[in-house]
Scaffold this active site. Structure first.
Site, mmCIF file in Angstrom:
data_model
loop_
_atom_site.group_PDB
_atom_site.id
_atom_site.type_symbol
_atom_site.label_atom_id
_atom_site.label_comp_id
_atom_site.label_asym_id
_atom_site.label_seq_id
_atom_site.Cartn_x
_atom_site.Cartn_y
_atom_site.Cartn_z
ATOM 1 N N LEU A 1 0.843 -1.199 0.000
ATOM 2 C CA LEU A 1 0.000 0.000 0.000
ATOM 3 C C LEU A 1 0.874 1.244 0.000
ATOM 4 C CD1 LEU A 1 -2.848 -0.902 2.493
ATOM 5 C CD2 LEU A 1 -2.465 -1.630 0.130
ATOM 6 N N GLY B 1 1.145 -5.121 1.278
ATOM 7 C CA GLY B 1 0.078 -5.222 0.268
ATOM 8 C C GLY B 1 0.528 -5.959 -0.992
ATOM 9 N N ASN C 1 4.560 -7.426 6.694
ATOM 10 C CA ASN C 1 5.437 -6.802 7.696
ATOM 11 C C ASN C 1 4.766 -5.657 8.443
ATOM 12 O OD1 ASN C 1 5.420 -5.381 5.210
ATOM 13 N ND2 ASN C 1 7.235 -4.245 5.793
ATOM 14 N N GLU C 2 3.425 -5.629 8.448
ATOM 15 C CA GLU C 2 2.705 -4.479 9.000
ATOM 16 C C GLU C 2 3.149 -4.101 10.403
ATOM 17 O OE1 GLU C 2 1.409 -6.611 6.974
ATOM 18 O OE2 GLU C 2 0.231 -5.487 5.516
HETATM 19 N N1 CO8 Z 1 4.505 3.657 -0.161
HETATM 20 C C1 CO8 Z 1 4.942 4.862 -0.573
HETATM 21 N N2 CO8 Z 1 6.221 5.100 -0.959
HETATM 22 C C2 CO8 Z 1 7.090 4.084 -0.912
HETATM 23 C C3 CO8 Z 1 6.700 2.806 -0.477
HETATM 24 C C4 CO8 Z 1 5.340 2.604 -0.088
HETATM 25 N N3 CO8 Z 1 4.856 1.419 0.326
HETATM 26 N N4 CO8 Z 1 7.771 1.996 -0.531
HETATM 27 C C5 CO8 Z 1 8.796 2.742 -0.974
HETATM 28 N N5 CO8 Z 1 8.399 3.986 -1.210
HETATM 29 C C6 CO8 Z 1 9.182 5.111 -1.741
HETATM 30 C C7 CO8 Z 1 10.458 5.370 -0.919
HETATM 31 O O1 CO8 Z 1 10.178 6.220 0.190
HETATM 32 C C8 CO8 Z 1 11.324 6.046 -1.959
HETATM 33 O O2 CO8 Z 1 10.879 7.388 -2.123
HETATM 34 P P1 CO8 Z 1 11.921 8.564 -2.526
HETATM 35 O O3 CO8 Z 1 12.510 8.139 -3.839
HETATM 36 O O4 CO8 Z 1 11.070 9.776 -2.593
HETATM 37 O O5 CO8 Z 1 12.950 8.597 -1.429
HETATM 38 C C9 CO8 Z 1 10.978 5.304 -3.239
HETATM 39 O O6 CO8 Z 1 9.679 4.717 -3.021
HETATM 40 C C10 CO8 Z 1 11.947 4.187 -3.586
HETATM 41 O O7 CO8 Z 1 12.073 3.339 -2.462
HETATM 42 P P2 CO8 Z 1 13.447 2.592 -2.105
HETATM 43 O O8 CO8 Z 1 14.603 3.488 -2.355
HETATM 44 O O9 CO8 Z 1 13.299 2.017 -0.739
HETATM 45 O O10 CO8 Z 1 13.445 1.453 -3.240
HETATM 46 P P3 CO8 Z 1 14.259 0.083 -3.231
HETATM 47 O O11 CO8 Z 1 14.200 -0.426 -4.626
HETATM 48 O O12 CO8 Z 1 15.602 0.236 -2.586
HETATM 49 O O13 CO8 Z 1 13.420 -0.897 -2.273
HETATM 50 C C11 CO8 Z 1 11.358 -1.817 -1.442
HETATM 51 C C12 CO8 Z 1 12.144 -1.304 -2.665
HETATM 52 C C13 CO8 Z 1 12.029 -3.107 -0.928
HETATM 53 C C14 CO8 Z 1 9.947 -2.122 -1.877
HETATM 54 C C15 CO8 Z 1 11.417 -0.758 -0.323
HETATM 55 O O14 CO8 Z 1 11.024 0.497 -0.890
HETATM 56 C C16 CO8 Z 1 10.511 -1.021 0.836
HETATM 57 O O15 CO8 Z 1 10.800 -1.872 1.666
HETATM 58 N N6 CO8 Z 1 9.407 -0.257 0.932
HETATM 59 C C17 CO8 Z 1 8.496 -0.323 2.061
HETATM 60 C C18 CO8 Z 1 7.548 -1.442 1.873
HETATM 61 C C19 CO8 Z 1 6.565 -1.486 3.003
HETATM 62 O O16 CO8 Z 1 6.888 -1.593 4.172
HETATM 63 N N7 CO8 Z 1 5.297 -1.404 2.661
HETATM 64 C C20 CO8 Z 1 4.245 -1.454 3.621
HETATM 65 C C21 CO8 Z 1 3.075 -0.656 3.159
HETATM 66 S S1 CO8 Z 1 1.710 -0.918 4.280
HETATM 67 C C22 CO8 Z 1 0.759 -2.141 3.550
HETATM 68 O O17 CO8 Z 1 0.949 -2.503 2.416
HETATM 69 C C23 CO8 Z 1 -0.366 -2.790 4.309
HETATM 70 C C24 CO8 Z 1 -0.948 -1.907 5.280
HETATM 71 C C25 CO8 Z 1 -2.148 -2.495 5.985
HETATM 72 C C26 CO8 Z 1 -2.775 -1.435 6.866
HETATM 73 C C27 CO8 Z 1 -3.560 -1.969 7.985
HETATM 74 C C28 CO8 Z 1 -3.885 -0.853 8.981
HETATM 75 C C29 CO8 Z 1 -5.029 -1.172 9.885
#
Ligand code: CO8
Length: 303
Positions: free
Chosen positions: A109, A154, A178-179
């Site tokens: 997400l 997500g 990993n939430e």
């Molecule tokens: N949302 C928004 N932006 C993101 C996300 C994301 N999920 N993931 C990465 N980005 C952004 C980064 O901040 C970065 O932005 P900028 O260029 O402006 O600095 C850009 O995307 C590139 O990211 P990386 O440099 O980290 O890219 P890599 O290729 O090195 O790594 C990964 C890719 C492995 C995907 C890494 O970005 C990562 O681990 N991202 C986080 C993933 C994550 O933890 N997602 C969880 C989202 S929450 C969800 O999906 C479920 C929520 C359920 C809610 C329930 C509540 C009740």
């Protein structure tokens, strides 16, 4: 159950869950639970590309939204519209989902959709997340995730919403729900989908610790079904799909319905409450602070 099976056969899996009047690929009513698929997509370039091969009946849906295929409201809307079109297309029997980005299948997400947004907007976003899962988990098509990069949260939900998962054999790619690492809690239907995939004990460990599994570890716990070299992920998905499509559609669909209907019904009958819970949880100051810290951590990793 007999009724369910009869309805499954008559209307298709989605049809059993039907809430709205949308014509299915069988020319009958099928599901689109409570979600108006208005063309709200404001971006000019499509975030998703779909190629349907009419000779095989297999569509490849490529996610192409840099930098990380995060699931924003626009992305989810486009995803659902495409899924619905394929679902209604009689010639499409199988769907492969993959990414055009190197290293990332989907980052899950879009955190920016949950940070600093109004309750109304959060509600709209969550409804779209529900819709994506309902459409995918309940699809009549055979679905394969061709996971050619990391797939957290997500992204993992999308993968386990498919019938089969093939992942690139690269230990640097990870997948999992990993939430808890973000200080948030995966809702019951994320949990149910994971339990249905890896069993209760593995799901308990995975969810409480917010574990992201490397591709080899994901295979060990059954979170993915197969690892192949990175350049063979899509071709293997296509070969595998032909095996799935060798099974008569109606038998496969009814069986899928038997396996998944209870899980889907649980969300359908709690949909509004689930939205209310999400909105009240995600807009709490403490949760917003956790999200901000997580975003800062993501940025600082780059520096
Ligand atoms: N949302 C928004 N932006 C993101 C996300 C994301 N999920 N993931 C990465 N980005 C952004 C980064 O901040 C970065 O932005 P900028 O260029 O402006 O600095 C850009 O995307 C590139 O990211 P990386 O440099 O980290 O890219 P890599 O290729 O090195 O790594 C990964 C890719 C492995 C995907 C890494 O970005 C990562 O681990 N991202 C986080 C993933 C994550 O933890 N997602 C969880 C989202 S929450 C969800 O999906 C479920 C929520 C359920 C809610 C329930 C509540 C009740």
């Amino acid at each position: 159950m007999a009724n369910v099976l009869r309805n499954s056969a008559k209307f298709g899996f989605s049809g059993v869950l039907s809430q709205l009047s949308i014509h299915s690929r069988h020319g009958r009513e099928c599901v689109s639970p409570c979600f108006s698929l208005q063309q709200r997509n404001s971006s000019t370039s499509p975030k998703i590309k779909v190629d349907l091969d009419n000779s095989t009946g297999v569509a490849v849906l490529r996610m192409q939204s840099p930098p990380v295929n995060s699931l924003s409201l626009d992305f989810l809307t486009e995803f659902c519209i495409n899924l619905e079109k394929l679902e209604m297309d009689k010639s499409c029997r199988g769907l492969i989902i993959t990414s055009t980005l190197s290293k990332v299948f989907s980052a899950g997400l879009d955190i920016m959709e949950m940070y600093g947004k109004s309750p109304e907007r959060c509600g709209e976003f969550w409804k779209a997340v529900q819709e994506m899962w309902l459409k995918l988990y309940g699809s009549n098509m055979a679905t394969i995730a061709a996971i050619n990069g990391s797939s957290p949260a997500g992204g993992c939900l999308m993968s386990i919403g498919c019938d089969y998962r093939i992942m690139a054999d690269n230990p640097r790619y990870s997948i999992g729900l990993n939430e808890t690492q973000l200080g948030i809690v995966a809702p019951f239907w994320f949990k149910d989908t994971l339990v249905n995939t890896v069993g209760n004990r593995a799901a308990e460990l995975a969810l409480e610790l917010g574990l992201l599994y490397s591709a080899p570890d994901a295979l060990k716990i059954g979170l993915v079904d197969q690892l192949v070299p990175e350049d063979q992920v899509l071709s293997t998905a296509q070969d595998t799909m032909s095996k799935w499509l060798a099974v008569p559609d109606h038998a496969r669909q009814i069986t899928k319905s038997m396996m998944r209907k209870q899980t889907i019904d649980k969300l359908l009958s709690n949909r509004e409450a689930d939205i209310t819970n999400f909105v009240s949880f995600i807009t709490k100051d403490s949760i917003q602070r956790s999200l901000r810290m997580y975003l800062e951590m993501l940025k600082s990793r780059k520096a």
